[in-house]
Write an enzyme that holds these catalytic residues in place. Sequence first.
Site, PDB file in Angstrom:
ATOM      1  N   TRP A 147      41.070 -32.467  -5.133  1.00  0.00           N
ATOM      2  CA  TRP A 147      40.809 -33.752  -5.532  1.00  0.00           C
ATOM      3  C   TRP A 147      40.008 -33.949  -7.072  1.00  0.00           C
ATOM      4  O   TRP A 147      39.920 -35.057  -7.533  1.00  0.00           O
ATOM      5  CB  TRP A 147      39.562 -34.343  -4.512  1.00  0.00           C
ATOM      6  CG  TRP A 147      40.231 -34.628  -3.056  1.00  0.00           C
ATOM      7  CD1 TRP A 147      40.339 -33.731  -2.117  1.00  0.00           C
ATOM      8  CD2 TRP A 147      41.101 -35.601  -2.728  1.00  0.00           C
ATOM      9  NE1 TRP A 147      41.294 -34.297  -1.177  1.00  0.00           N
ATOM     10  CE2 TRP A 147      41.631 -35.508  -1.491  1.00  0.00           C
ATOM     11  CE3 TRP A 147      41.625 -36.902  -3.605  1.00  0.00           C
ATOM     12  CZ2 TRP A 147      42.462 -36.235  -0.876  1.00  0.00           C
ATOM     13  CZ3 TRP A 147      42.317 -37.667  -2.806  1.00  0.00           C
ATOM     14  CH2 TRP A 147      42.921 -37.503  -1.455  1.00  0.00           C
ATOM     15  N   GLU A 148      39.717 -32.820  -7.595  1.00  0.00           N
ATOM     16  CA  GLU A 148      39.263 -32.797  -8.916  1.00  0.00           C
ATOM     17  C   GLU A 148      40.255 -32.930  -9.976  1.00  0.00           C
ATOM     18  O   GLU A 148      40.258 -33.615 -11.158  1.00  0.00           O
ATOM     19  CB  GLU A 148      38.537 -31.423  -9.047  1.00  0.00           C
ATOM     20  CG  GLU A 148      37.052 -31.640  -8.518  1.00  0.00           C
ATOM     21  CD  GLU A 148      36.343 -32.653  -8.961  1.00  0.00           C
ATOM     22  OE1 GLU A 148      36.185 -32.939 -10.238  1.00  0.00           O
ATOM     23  OE2 GLU A 148      35.315 -33.181  -7.985  1.00  0.00           O
TER      24      GLU A 148
END
Length: 269
Positions: A121-122
Amino acid sequence: MKLLSIAVFALASATSFAKTYPITGNTVNCRSGPGTSYSVKKSYKKGAQVSISCQTSGTSVSGNSIWDKTSDGCYVADYYVKTGVNGYVTKKCSGGSNGGSSSGSYCKKVNTAGVNLVAQWEGFVASPKPDPIGLPTVGYGHLCQKKNCAEVKYKFPLTKTTAKQLLSDDLPKYSKCLAAALNSKPKLNQNQWAALTSWVFNVGCGNAKSSTLVKRLNKGDSPNTVAAQELPKWRMAGGKVMQGLVNRRKAEIKLFKTASSKQAYPKCQ
């Protein structure tokens, strides 16, 4: 007379060993917990002398994340207390809703599933560059602390392997924050711990500590119920619902509900 003299001497000696430190800020708030999001219980004026019963980690103030619990039973940022050293000068706080894990044996490292979740998700950045809001980052969400991310020990451009290693180095900071916010009531396995660390990494230590999610866990509510009800609330940025955050919270809940026989908090297996 002799016994009285001995008693007076003992009292004077005890008083002399009660170490106090001066407050350096003009008006410094002493809060109910170790962070700027906690309520203010009282304030100290510049030059006031305080004694410290224990110290713990909390919201970083000008680069110093240590908070001092004073004899008044509240917490003041160590940045505003002249102890003479850049570190701990007394024992670490233990137990209670503001003192963190009483055992101190929580899992400091996040399991592979958690590292992979955060990385997903980063997003991957090989060399330092500003993120969408202008902050210089590298790897999987590492916020640069020095010019050109000079604190990073891995060579740029990062590979996905070294970026994962950097992320693994970063995540214990957020696990430590989580442990400092929780009392001994929550019993969390390693997948639950990883999911919550991902959440803290995303929303920040101060927000996590003051959250209803943490308050409910500390009350003894069912962890699975709390995660399912509270994590989806953290879906907004800039006053708008962000689909990326909605999806991330769903992924965190999925990992949270994935069974694991290995405990992470308050004891690590």
